[in-house]
Motif scaffolding. Structure first.
Motif, PDB file in Angstrom:
ATOM      1  N   PRO A 124       0.801  -1.233   0.000  1.00 37.50           N
ATOM      2  CA  PRO A 124       0.000   0.000   0.000  1.00 37.50           C
ATOM      3  C   PRO A 124       0.834   1.284   0.000  1.00 37.50           C
ATOM      4  O   PRO A 124       0.564   2.190  -0.798  1.00 37.50           O
ATOM      5  CB  PRO A 124      -0.841  -0.135   1.279  1.00 37.50           C
ATOM      6  CG  PRO A 124      -0.914  -1.604   1.518  1.00 37.50           C
ATOM      7  CD  PRO A 124       0.425  -2.143   1.096  1.00 37.50           C
ATOM      8  N   PRO A 125       1.869   1.420   0.850  1.00 40.37           N
ATOM      9  CA  PRO A 125       2.645   2.663   0.797  1.00 40.37           C
ATOM     10  C   PRO A 125       3.431   2.828  -0.492  1.00 40.37           C
ATOM     11  O   PRO A 125       3.654   3.956  -0.945  1.00 40.37           O
ATOM     12  CB  PRO A 125       3.578   2.555   2.016  1.00 40.37           C
ATOM     13  CG  PRO A 125       3.624   1.114   2.363  1.00 40.37           C
ATOM     14  CD  PRO A 125       2.294   0.563   1.988  1.00 40.37           C
ATOM     15  N   SER A 126       3.861   1.736  -1.108  1.00 43.23           N
ATOM     16  CA  SER A 126       4.577   1.844  -2.384  1.00 43.23           C
ATOM     17  C   SER A 126       3.663   2.387  -3.471  1.00 43.23           C
ATOM     18  O   SER A 126       4.024   3.311  -4.218  1.00 43.23           O
ATOM     19  CB  SER A 126       5.122   0.476  -2.808  1.00 43.23           C
ATOM     20  OG  SER A 126       6.071  -0.007  -1.893  1.00 43.23           O
ATOM     21  N   GLN A 127       2.465   1.837  -3.575  1.00 43.94           N
ATOM     22  CA  GLN A 127       1.517   2.298  -4.579  1.00 43.94           C
ATOM     23  C   GLN A 127       1.114   3.743  -4.337  1.00 43.94           C
ATOM     24  O   GLN A 127       0.998   4.541  -5.277  1.00 43.94           O
ATOM     25  CB  GLN A 127       0.290   1.383  -4.579  1.00 43.94           C
ATOM     26  CG  GLN A 127       0.596  -0.046  -4.995  1.00 43.94           C
ATOM     27  CD  GLN A 127      -0.534  -1.005  -4.684  1.00 43.94           C
ATOM     28  OE1 GLN A 127      -1.554  -0.628  -4.109  1.00 43.94           O
ATOM     29  NE2 GLN A 127      -0.352  -2.267  -5.060  1.00 43.94           N
ATOM     30  N   ALA A 128       0.904   4.099  -3.070  1.00 44.84           N
ATOM     31  CA  ALA A 128       0.506   5.465  -2.755  1.00 44.84           C
ATOM     32  C   ALA A 128       1.619   6.464  -3.052  1.00 44.84           C
ATOM     33  O   ALA A 128       1.358   7.588  -3.483  1.00 44.84           O
ATOM     34  CB  ALA A 128       0.104   5.553  -1.281  1.00 44.84           C
ATOM     35  N   THR A 129       2.876   6.070  -2.822  1.00 46.51           N
ATOM     36  CA  THR A 129       4.002   6.959  -3.103  1.00 46.51           C
ATOM     37  C   THR A 129       4.064   7.331  -4.577  1.00 46.51           C
ATOM     38  O   THR A 129       4.232   8.498  -4.944  1.00 46.51           O
ATOM     39  CB  THR A 129       5.322   6.289  -2.676  1.00 46.51           C
ATOM     40  OG1 THR A 129       5.310   6.088  -1.262  1.00 46.51           O
ATOM     41  CG2 THR A 129       6.519   7.156  -3.045  1.00 46.51           C
ATOM     42  N   ILE A 130       3.894   6.347  -5.443  1.00 48.22           N
ATOM     43  CA  ILE A 130       3.920   6.616  -6.886  1.00 48.22           C
ATOM     44  C   ILE A 130       2.726   7.468  -7.286  1.00 48.22           C
ATOM     45  O   ILE A 130       2.848   8.440  -8.043  1.00 48.22           O
ATOM     46  CB  ILE A 130       3.939   5.297  -7.676  1.00 48.22           C
ATOM     47  CG1 ILE A 130       5.253   4.553  -7.414  1.00 48.22           C
ATOM     48  CG2 ILE A 130       3.768   5.552  -9.169  1.00 48.22           C
ATOM     49  CD1 ILE A 130       5.344   3.208  -8.083  1.00 48.22           C
ATOM     50  N   ALA A 131       1.539   7.130  -6.791  1.00 45.57           N
ATOM     51  CA  ALA A 131       0.335   7.861  -7.178  1.00 45.57           C
ATOM     52  C   ALA A 131       0.394   9.322  -6.758  1.00 45.57           C
ATOM     53  O   ALA A 131      -0.047  10.213  -7.494  1.00 45.57           O
ATOM     54  CB  ALA A 131      -0.886   7.185  -6.568  1.00 45.57           C
ATOM     55  N   ASP A 132       0.943   9.604  -5.565  1.00 45.05           N
ATOM     56  CA  ASP A 132       0.979  10.978  -5.072  1.00 45.05           C
ATOM     57  C   ASP A 132       2.108  11.800  -5.683  1.00 45.05           C
ATOM     58  O   ASP A 132       1.986  13.010  -5.845  1.00 45.05           O
ATOM     59  CB  ASP A 132       1.134  10.983  -3.543  1.00 45.05           C
ATOM     60  CG  ASP A 132      -0.156  10.594  -2.839  1.00 45.05           C
ATOM     61  OD1 ASP A 132      -1.190  10.482  -3.527  1.00 45.05           O
ATOM     62  OD2 ASP A 132      -0.129  10.404  -1.611  1.00 45.05           O
ATOM     63  N   ALA A 133       3.222  11.141  -6.029  1.00 41.20           N
ATOM     64  CA  ALA A 133       4.383  11.886  -6.508  1.00 41.20           C
ATOM     65  C   ALA A 133       4.293  12.228  -7.989  1.00 41.20           C
ATOM     66  O   ALA A 133       4.981  13.134  -8.455  1.00 41.20           O
ATOM     67  CB  ALA A 133       5.661  11.081  -6.248  1.00 41.20           C
ATOM     68  N   VAL A 134       3.468  11.494  -8.738  1.00 43.84           N
ATOM     69  CA  VAL A 134       3.386  11.692 -10.186  1.00 43.84           C
ATOM     70  C   VAL A 134       2.059  12.345 -10.541  1.00 43.84           C
ATOM     71  O   VAL A 134       1.005  11.890 -10.098  1.00 43.84           O
ATOM     72  CB  VAL A 134       3.521  10.337 -10.920  1.00 43.84           C
ATOM     73  CG1 VAL A 134       3.438  10.527 -12.427  1.00 43.84           C
ATOM     74  CG2 VAL A 134       4.835   9.672 -10.544  1.00 43.84           C
ATOM     75  N   PRO A 135       2.061  13.417 -11.338  1.00 44.84           N
ATOM     76  CA  PRO A 135       0.806  14.036 -11.778  1.00 44.84           C
ATOM     77  C   PRO A 135      -0.030  13.047 -12.576  1.00 44.84           C
ATOM     78  O   PRO A 135       0.502  12.091 -13.149  1.00 44.84           O
ATOM     79  CB  PRO A 135       1.272  15.206 -12.664  1.00 44.84           C
ATOM     80  CG  PRO A 135       2.679  15.465 -12.249  1.00 44.84           C
ATOM     81  CD  PRO A 135       3.240  14.143 -11.827  1.00 44.84           C
ATOM     82  N   PRO A 136      -1.353  13.250 -12.632  1.00 42.21           N
ATOM     83  CA  PRO A 136      -2.218  12.303 -13.331  1.00 42.21           C
ATOM     84  C   PRO A 136      -1.775  11.991 -14.753  1.00 42.21           C
ATOM     85  O   PRO A 136      -1.858  10.845 -15.185  1.00 42.21           O
ATOM     86  CB  PRO A 136      -3.584  13.012 -13.310  1.00 42.21           C
ATOM     87  CG  PRO A 136      -3.542  13.866 -12.083  1.00 42.21           C
ATOM     88  CD  PRO A 136      -2.116  14.322 -11.964  1.00 42.21           C
ATOM     89  N   ALA A 137      -1.284  12.987 -15.463  1.00 40.70           N
ATOM     90  CA  ALA A 137      -0.898  12.760 -16.859  1.00 40.70           C
ATOM     91  C   ALA A 137       0.297  11.830 -16.996  1.00 40.70           C
ATOM     92  O   ALA A 137       0.504  11.240 -18.062  1.00 40.70           O
ATOM     93  CB  ALA A 137      -0.580  14.100 -17.529  1.00 40.70           C
ATOM     94  N   GLY A 138       1.115  11.702 -15.937  1.00 40.66           N
ATOM     95  CA  GLY A 138       2.313  10.881 -16.022  1.00 40.66           C
ATOM     96  C   GLY A 138       2.222   9.553 -15.314  1.00 40.66           C
ATOM     97  O   GLY A 138       3.181   8.775 -15.330  1.00 40.66           O
ATOM     98  N   ARG A 139       1.086   9.265 -14.694  1.00 39.54           N
ATOM     99  CA  ARG A 139       0.989   8.040 -13.911  1.00 39.54           C
ATOM    100  C   ARG A 139       1.038   6.787 -14.773  1.00 39.54           C
ATOM    101  O   ARG A 139       1.601   5.773 -14.368  1.00 39.54           O
ATOM    102  CB  ARG A 139      -0.298   8.051 -13.083  1.00 39.54           C
ATOM    103  CG  ARG A 139      -0.212   9.002 -11.897  1.00 39.54           C
ATOM    104  CD  ARG A 139      -1.510   9.103 -11.154  1.00 39.54           C
ATOM    105  NE  ARG A 139      -1.453  10.187 -10.170  1.00 39.54           N
ATOM    106  CZ  ARG A 139      -2.508  10.756  -9.632  1.00 39.54           C
ATOM    107  NH1 ARG A 139      -3.719  10.337  -9.960  1.00 39.54           N
ATOM    108  NH2 ARG A 139      -2.376  11.729  -8.762  1.00 39.54           N
TER     109      ARG A 139
END
Length: 433
Positions: free
Chosen positions: A116-131
């Motif tokens: 869960p923290p790994s997935q959340a880190t990527i989702a929060d650090a990258v803008p929607p267009a770059g996810r």
């Protein structure tokens, strides 16, 4: 500037760390056979212990989300990786069956903490267009690590099954060091919901409400709890069947090889061939199948998996296992990607992590049941019966899963949910295929 070069430093480091961790990622497939061959457990007892491991992964995933809120993401990721590595080292050095059983249970309790923290880190650090690019890179990196892991498992497994867990522990500790250093300067706490701008709610449709490939996409209505969302529970129930046949493949492959007179370590080569198939076929799949509706993709995926399992039931030599492996792998990839796409469409923006956690619990249930089913069927009538049952289950799901997709859409329509016509290709490019 490429999408990859634009990724934040902590995301790049996390992706590299996951690839490093994946280098030892095949030890779990050998847990049952290790308990049976190295610790003298009966096939049934080894299955029970592996099932207890699977049971422990359910609270492990839920605890990962809670600890990320309380400790911070970096600490939770590192704690999970270090705890798992210590349990693996304990299993490798266990003097007897009781100690091995305890270590297997501890492995399960640590196994999902970092997800869960790994997935959340990527989702929060990258803008929607770059996810999409970020998760695409993660998928590729993990696949590369899996390819190498299969080769490592084949070599090390021929020498000692215990050393597979030592190697896995080493890669996990290396991953923990990378994460600790790379995320040292990154925010370690989850943003509070009351700190988010009101724009989050108005942008929900653009983030999770892109058009469903089977028709208009679902912009979900707010739900008090994911456990009360009937559409999510239906998807999770069908996802549990998919997770179960996937875990049967992972758990039973070494055992089935041994049952037909092959070296269980050959499972590493077969898994490497599986990963190579996915890497080589990905460009073709993206261009040919990316625009298929969800229902059609599920049907094709499950039929490919059924063909693969059917081939396993007939194959008795290593070369004859390669084609069934390729068919199974392609089908599994199609079903896996679209499953997460459907769940993402259902989830409100403010509850996406909780929705994914509920859906992810299906894998804990599957990890609990798979070793029990595998050891029972192989013990009663041999591996051919196991693969035949798995093939029949996939054939049934090829019909049932498209119905689930239509039923989920109907449940949303009954609730009067607003639909959007915005294309979703960019969002699900990485996860769909």
């Amino acid at each position: 500037m490429s999408a990859t070069s634009a990724l934040p430093r902590q995301v790049k480091a996390l992706i590299v760390a996951r690839a490093v961790n994946q280098l030892g990622g095949f030890s779990l497939a050998f847990l049952t056979v290790l308990l049976n061959r190295s610790f003298g457990a009966s096939l049934a007892m080894a299955g029970v212990v592996s099932a207890l491991f699977g049971l422990a992964t359910i609270p492990s995933r839920l605890a990962g989300g809670r600890l990320a809120d309380r400790w911070g993401r970096r600490r939770t990721i590192v704690a999970g990786l270090v705890g798992l590595a210590l349990a693996q080292l304990g299993l490798a050095a266990a003097p007897g069956l009781i100690a091995a059983m305890v270590c297997a249970l501890l492995m399960g309790l640590a196994f999902e903490l970092f997800e869960p923290p790994s997935q959340a880190t990527i989702a929060d650090a990258v803008p929607p267009a770059g996810r999409a690019s970020a998760f695409e890179l993660l998928t590729t990196a993990v696949a590369a690590g899996s390819l190498a892991a299969g080769l490592i498992a084949d070599v090390v497994g021929r020498w000692s099954l215990r050393w597979l867990f030592v190697v896995d522990a080493g890669t996990g500790l290396a991953c923990a060091v990378i994460v600790w250093l790379a995320l040292a300067l990154a925010p370690d706490a989850v943003p509070r919901r009351d700190d988010q701008s009101s724009a989050d709610s108005t942008s929900a449709a653009s983030q999770v409400g892109h058009a469903n490939l089977a028709g208009p996409a679902i912009v979900p209505a707010p739900a008090a709890s994911p456990w009360r969302d009937r559409a999510l529970l239906l998807v999770t129930a069908s996802g549990t069947v998919f997770a179960l046949v996937s875990m049967l493949m992972l758990t039973a492959l070494p055992l089935s090889l041994g049952a037909v007179g092959l070296n269980p370590a050959n499972a590493g080569l077969i898994m490497a061939a599986s990963t190579a198939t996915l890497v080589l076929a990905r460009p073709v799949l993206r261009t040919r199948l990316a625009k298929l509706p969800h229902a059609a993709t599920f049907a094709v995926g499950y039929l490919l998996m059924a063909a693969g399992f059917g081939g396993y039931a007939l194959a008795h030599t290593l070369p004859t296992l390669l084609l069934p492996t390729a068919l199974y792998s392609l089908g599994n990839l199609l079903v896996m990607g679209r499953s997460f796409a459907v769940v993402s469409e259902l989830a409100p923006t403010e509850a996406s992590a909780r929705y994914l956690a509920v859906y992810g619990s299906s894998w804990g249930v599957a990890t609990l049941l798979a070793p029990l089913v595998a050891t029972w069927l192989i013990g009663v009538s041999g591996p051919a019966s196991l693969w035949t049952v798995s093939a029949l289950a996939c054939a049934v799901m090829a019909v049932a899963q498209p119905w689930v997709v239509r039923r989920v859409q109907g449940l949303r329509d009954d609730l009067g949910v607003i639909h959007s016509t915005k294309p979703m290709a960019d969002r699900y490019d990485a996860v769909s295929i």
